[in-house]
Design an enzyme around this catalytic site. Structure first.
Site, PDB file in Angstrom:
ATOM      1  N   SER A  14     -39.437  14.388  -3.583  1.00  0.00           N
ATOM      2  CA  SER A  14     -39.959  15.027  -2.369  1.00  0.00           C
ATOM      3  C   SER A  14     -38.993  14.956  -1.192  1.00  0.00           C
ATOM      4  O   SER A  14     -39.410  14.843  -0.037  1.00  0.00           O
ATOM      5  CB  SER A  14     -41.312  14.408  -1.969  1.00  0.00           C
ATOM      6  OG  SER A  14     -42.258  14.556  -3.007  1.00  0.00           O
ATOM      7  N   ASP A 146     -34.827  10.408 -14.561  1.00  0.00           N
ATOM      8  CA  ASP A 146     -36.124  10.617 -15.212  1.00  0.00           C
ATOM      9  C   ASP A 146     -35.895  10.982 -16.676  1.00  0.00           C
ATOM     10  O   ASP A 146     -35.097  11.881 -16.982  1.00  0.00           O
ATOM     11  CB  ASP A 146     -36.893  11.756 -14.542  1.00  0.00           C
ATOM     12  CG  ASP A 146     -37.319  11.442 -13.117  1.00  0.00           C
ATOM     13  OD1 ASP A 146     -37.272  10.250 -12.753  1.00  0.00           O
ATOM     14  OD2 ASP A 146     -37.675  12.381 -12.386  1.00  0.00           O
ATOM     15  N   ILE A 147     -36.591  10.311 -17.580  1.00  0.00           N
ATOM     16  CA  ILE A 147     -36.381  10.567 -19.000  1.00  0.00           C
ATOM     17  C   ILE A 147     -36.759  12.003 -19.364  1.00  0.00           C
ATOM     18  O   ILE A 147     -36.122  12.631 -20.210  1.00  0.00           O
ATOM     19  CB  ILE A 147     -37.152   9.536 -19.864  1.00  0.00           C
ATOM     20  CG1 ILE A 147     -36.713   9.644 -21.331  1.00  0.00           C
ATOM     21  CG2 ILE A 147     -38.676   9.717 -19.722  1.00  0.00           C
ATOM     22  CD1 ILE A 147     -37.218   8.499 -22.179  1.00  0.00           C
ATOM     23  N   GLU A 148     -37.786  12.559 -18.678  1.00  0.00           N
ATOM     24  CA  GLU A 148     -38.219  13.924 -18.993  1.00  0.00           C
ATOM     25  C   GLU A 148     -37.150  14.954 -18.644  1.00  0.00           C
ATOM     26  O   GLU A 148     -37.103  16.034 -19.233  1.00  0.00           O
ATOM     27  CB  GLU A 148     -39.503  14.266 -18.226  1.00  0.00           C
ATOM     28  CG  GLU A 148     -40.699  13.402 -18.567  1.00  0.00           C
ATOM     29  CD  GLU A 148     -40.824  12.210 -17.624  1.00  0.00           C
ATOM     30  OE1 GLU A 148     -39.811  11.858 -16.963  1.00  0.00           O
ATOM     31  OE2 GLU A 148     -41.914  11.622 -17.556  1.00  0.00           O
ATOM     32  N   THR A 190     -27.300   6.488  -2.407  1.00  0.00           N
ATOM     33  CA  THR A 190     -26.624   7.744  -2.753  1.00  0.00           C
ATOM     34  C   THR A 190     -25.508   7.493  -3.756  1.00  0.00           C
ATOM     35  O   THR A 190     -25.340   8.257  -4.723  1.00  0.00           O
ATOM     36  CB  THR A 190     -26.065   8.405  -1.487  1.00  0.00           C
ATOM     37  OG1 THR A 190     -27.153   8.857  -0.691  1.00  0.00           O
ATOM     38  CG2 THR A 190     -25.164   9.583  -1.817  1.00  0.00           C
ATOM     39  N   LYS A 222     -16.904   7.539   3.588  1.00  0.00           N
ATOM     40  CA  LYS A 222     -17.209   6.541   2.561  1.00  0.00           C
ATOM     41  C   LYS A 222     -17.987   7.172   1.410  1.00  0.00           C
ATOM     42  O   LYS A 222     -17.693   6.921   0.229  1.00  0.00           O
ATOM     43  CB  LYS A 222     -18.024   5.406   3.185  1.00  0.00           C
ATOM     44  CG  LYS A 222     -18.402   4.295   2.222  1.00  0.00           C
ATOM     45  CD  LYS A 222     -19.214   3.226   2.947  1.00  0.00           C
ATOM     46  CE  LYS A 222     -19.631   2.117   1.993  1.00  0.00           C
ATOM     47  NZ  LYS A 222     -20.439   1.075   2.701  1.00  0.00           N
ATOM     48  N   CYS A 380     -60.467  34.902  -2.102  1.00  0.00           N
ATOM     49  CA  CYS A 380     -60.905  34.641  -3.473  1.00  0.00           C
ATOM     50  C   CYS A 380     -62.310  34.027  -3.464  1.00  0.00           C
ATOM     51  O   CYS A 380     -63.285  34.707  -3.161  1.00  0.00           O
ATOM     52  CB  CYS A 380     -59.888  33.758  -4.189  1.00  0.00           C
ATOM     53  SG  CYS A 380     -60.052  33.782  -5.997  1.00  0.00           S
ATOM     54  N   LEU A 381     -62.445  32.735  -3.747  1.00  0.00           N
ATOM     55  CA  LEU A 381     -63.757  32.092  -3.684  1.00  0.00           C
ATOM     56  C   LEU A 381     -64.365  32.228  -2.291  1.00  0.00           C
ATOM     57  O   LEU A 381     -65.583  32.333  -2.139  1.00  0.00           O
ATOM     58  CB  LEU A 381     -63.642  30.616  -4.069  1.00  0.00           C
ATOM     59  CG  LEU A 381     -64.956  29.830  -4.147  1.00  0.00           C
ATOM     60  CD1 LEU A 381     -65.829  30.341  -5.282  1.00  0.00           C
ATOM     61  CD2 LEU A 381     -64.683  28.328  -4.304  1.00  0.00           C
ATOM     62  N   GLN A 384     -66.216  35.359  -2.244  1.00  0.00           N
ATOM     63  CA  GLN A 384     -67.439  35.242  -3.040  1.00  0.00           C
ATOM     64  C   GLN A 384     -68.516  34.467  -2.301  1.00  0.00           C
ATOM     65  O   GLN A 384     -69.705  34.828  -2.346  1.00  0.00           O
ATOM     66  CB  GLN A 384     -67.104  34.577  -4.374  1.00  0.00           C
ATOM     67  CG  GLN A 384     -66.169  35.407  -5.258  1.00  0.00           C
ATOM     68  CD  GLN A 384     -65.683  34.645  -6.471  1.00  0.00           C
ATOM     69  OE1 GLN A 384     -66.146  33.537  -6.763  1.00  0.00           O
ATOM     70  NE2 GLN A 384     -64.734  35.231  -7.206  1.00  0.00           N
ATOM     71  N   HIS A 519     -55.062  37.094  -3.214  1.00  0.00           N
ATOM     72  CA  HIS A 519     -54.404  36.040  -2.435  1.00  0.00           C
ATOM     73  C   HIS A 519     -53.286  36.626  -1.588  1.00  0.00           C
ATOM     74  O   HIS A 519     -52.110  36.598  -1.980  1.00  0.00           O
ATOM     75  CB  HIS A 519     -53.847  34.968  -3.382  1.00  0.00           C
ATOM     76  CG  HIS A 519     -54.901  34.141  -4.032  1.00  0.00           C
ATOM     77  ND1 HIS A 519     -55.368  32.965  -3.470  1.00  0.00           N
ATOM     78  CD2 HIS A 519     -55.602  34.318  -5.174  1.00  0.00           C
ATOM     79  CE1 HIS A 519     -56.304  32.456  -4.251  1.00  0.00           C
ATOM     80  NE2 HIS A 519     -56.473  33.252  -5.293  1.00  0.00           N
ATOM     81  N   GLU A 521     -51.890  35.465   0.979  1.00  0.00           N
ATOM     82  CA  GLU A 521     -50.947  34.457   1.481  1.00  0.00           C
ATOM     83  C   GLU A 521     -49.675  34.384   0.639  1.00  0.00           C
ATOM     84  O   GLU A 521     -48.615  33.968   1.130  1.00  0.00           O
ATOM     85  CB  GLU A 521     -51.618  33.074   1.530  1.00  0.00           C
ATOM     86  CG  GLU A 521     -51.903  32.421   0.189  1.00  0.00           C
ATOM     87  CD  GLU A 521     -53.221  32.815  -0.455  1.00  0.00           C
ATOM     88  OE1 GLU A 521     -53.664  32.124  -1.382  1.00  0.00           O
ATOM     89  OE2 GLU A 521     -53.806  33.826  -0.016  1.00  0.00           O
TER      90      GLU A 521
END
EC number: 6.3.4.2
Length: 547
Positions: A14, A146-148, A190, A222, A380-381, A384, A519, A521
């Protein structure tokens, strides 16, 4: 043949890889280059479509019906380039493709392995549309180590070796933590992140370092020395008041120049940043403030409604006002009067969602907006719930509800004004779905046409009677209730071209009350605000001046 920039991250997640990628895309466009951005996600879900918003934030939908990572929303908002299915892939999709080929016998009896079969599948994905643009920016999700993510890192290593020299570069985003106790900016995280990256064969050409403090030349040198990166290619990324300042901020730090130098593009075309200067001006030079409530059920995580929040900001830019958004949990007034929670707002927005939880609160929010003449936008909802509210309280359908809620409860409780959509037209084909189908990718997804009624409020908003918008839903308002609802004053002002599916409703005697099944947006941008959001904020601004 495109040049490739591979964007990776380290130290912590993030940090803003998606925003950095999007800002770089915008800067390359400002210099006259064409770009496309891609996201490669290591998780094993085929796509984020079945994930809870609390797990992954919002699902961004493309015109061609892909459910993708929210970073593709950043890519579109910053570059204006419409994302496609081929711009997002996960480990789940890659492994699924490999296993399908294995079952068909495509590998001719070979033992299937991560190298070369999985990595080849990733490389095949990366080079789709290679001849369409000048630059392809590919962001690798997660962090190095990350292993994935290992198959993706190996794939881009191989890819860079397969291409002619100078065709690919690597940009790595890291964190420079500030230790207030000692007054130091620490470079060691880093260094370790780059060491991890180099251990798997990847040498960054550009380092983007998130920092709360300015990076002194000594520390910059550096970092360059220990990470084997030119000091001028160590780019500072500071916290900003608005994400839309990122292109200008990164340009001031020399990011676009560093990338072009890494590709040995000289002389580099001069950038035209007038669009982003105008965006920054509209953010900081406003003529007032409006308060807008987003009444939803995922309010603890703002990323669940990321595109909506950004589209409201764009609407504010269009009107030169600051939009102050507050998240209101719809469940709070499931059994309460919503007035104490909503009466301070100049506009109310009820977004999409799934399931019955919080819906009674959303219905009350729609009723409050209708009866108090507060500008309302239901998405959307949210549309409705506005229709159900109108059916119950104005049109005399006392038990109006949604088939979705009955399915959840396992028994019939409501008259289904909203029903499960089992068949619709997509292009030249009829799509059929059943409740027992798999959940992933089985909704009405992607761009669909709609026809707007002449003289309606939405036709005035759009300035046309033919529009195309993106959808993501399983349930629809039942058109058989149209006559009863329109007699009560709720106009069905937008319909699918075949007249079977309601797309937009609006109250004819209300200052500004619109519900849309799609949607909007998802198509809004800071330099091109979506007309529905621009007009919603205009109406909210007018409402604020009546307070």
């Amino acid at each position: 043949m495109a040049r490739y920039v591979f964007i990776t991250g380290g130290v912590v997640s993030s940090l803003g890889k998606g925003l950095a990628s999007a800002a770089l895309g915008a800067l390359l466009q400002a210099r006259g280059f064409s770009v496309r951005l891609r996201k490669l996600d290591p998780y094993l879900n085929v796509d984020p479509g079945t994930m809870s918003p609390y797990e992954h934030g919002e699902v961004f939908v493309t015109d061609d019906g892909a459910e993708t990572d929210l970073d593709l929303g950043h890519y579109e908002r910053f570059t204006g380039v419409a994302a496609r299915k081929t711009d997002s892939v996960s480990s789940g999709r890659i492994y699924s493709n490999v296993l399908e080929k294995e079952r068909r016998g495509d590998y001719l009896g070979k033992t299937i392995q991560v190298i070369p079969h999985v990595t080849n599948e990733i490389k095949d994905f990366i080079e789709i549309g290679d001849d369409e643009v000048d630059f392809m920016l590919c962001e690798i999700g997660g962090t190095v180590g990350d292993i994935e993510g290992l198959p993706f890192f190996e794939a881009i290593r191989q890819f860079s070796q397969d291409r002619p020299r100078g065709q690919c570069i690597f940009m790595h985003l890291t964190l420079l933590p500030w230790l207030a106790a000692s007054g130091e900016l620490k470079t060691k995280p880093t260094q370790h992140s780059v060491k991890e990256l180099r251990s798997i064969g990847l040498q960054p050409d550009v380092l983007v370092c998130r920092s709360e403090q300015p990076i002194p030349d000594k520390e910059r040198a550096k970092i360059g020395l220990f990470c084997n990166v030119r000091p001028e290619n160590v780019i500072a990324a500071y916290d900003l008041n608005s994400i839309y300042e990122a292109p200008l901020a990164y340009h001031e730090q020399g990011l676009d120049q560093a990338v072009l130098d890494a590709f040995d593009i000289s002389p580099a075309p001069k950038p035209d940043l007038s669009v982003w200067r105008d965006v920054k001006d509209r953010i900081h030079n406003t003529d007032g403030e409006v308060n807008v409530a987003i009444v939803g059920k995922y309010t603890q995580l703002e990323d669940a409604y990321k595109s909506i929040k950004e589209a409201l900001t764009h609407g504010g830019m269009a009107n030169r006002v600051r939009v102050k958004v507050e998240w209101v949990d719809a469940e709070i007034f499931d059994d309460e009067d919503p007035a104490p929670h909503l009466e301070k707002f100049h506009g109310i927005l009820v977004p999409g969602g799934f399931g019955e939880r919080g819906t009674e609160g959303k219905i009350k929010a729609a009723q409050f907006a209708r009866t108090r003449n507060v500008p309302y936008l239901g998405i959307c909802l949210g549309m409705q719930m506005a229709v159900i509210e109108a059916a119950r309280n104005v049109a005399g359908v006392k038990d109006a509800g949604s088939e979705e809620f009955d399915h959840e409860a396992g028994r019939k409780r409501f008259e289904p004004v909203v029903y499960h959509l089992k068949e619709w037209v997509q292009g030249n084909y009829t799509v059929k779905r059943d409740l027992g189908d798999d959940k992933g990718g089985t909704m009405r997804l992607g761009a669909y046409d709609a026809v707007l009624a002449e003289g309606s409020k939405v036709a005035g908003v759009y300035g046309t009677t033919a529009i195309e918008e993106r959808h993501r839903h399983r349930y629809e308002v039942d058109v058989k209730y149209r006559d009863k609802l329109e007699k009560a004053g709720l106009r069905f002002s937008g319909m699918s071209p075949d007249g079977r599916l309601p797309e937009i409703v609006e109250w004819t005697d209300h200052p500004w009350f619109i519900g849309v099944q799609f949607h909007p947006e998802l198509k809004s941008k800071p330099f091109a605000p979506h007309p529905l959001f621009a007009e919603f904020i205009r109406a909210a601004t007018a409402s604020s001046r009546l307070f």
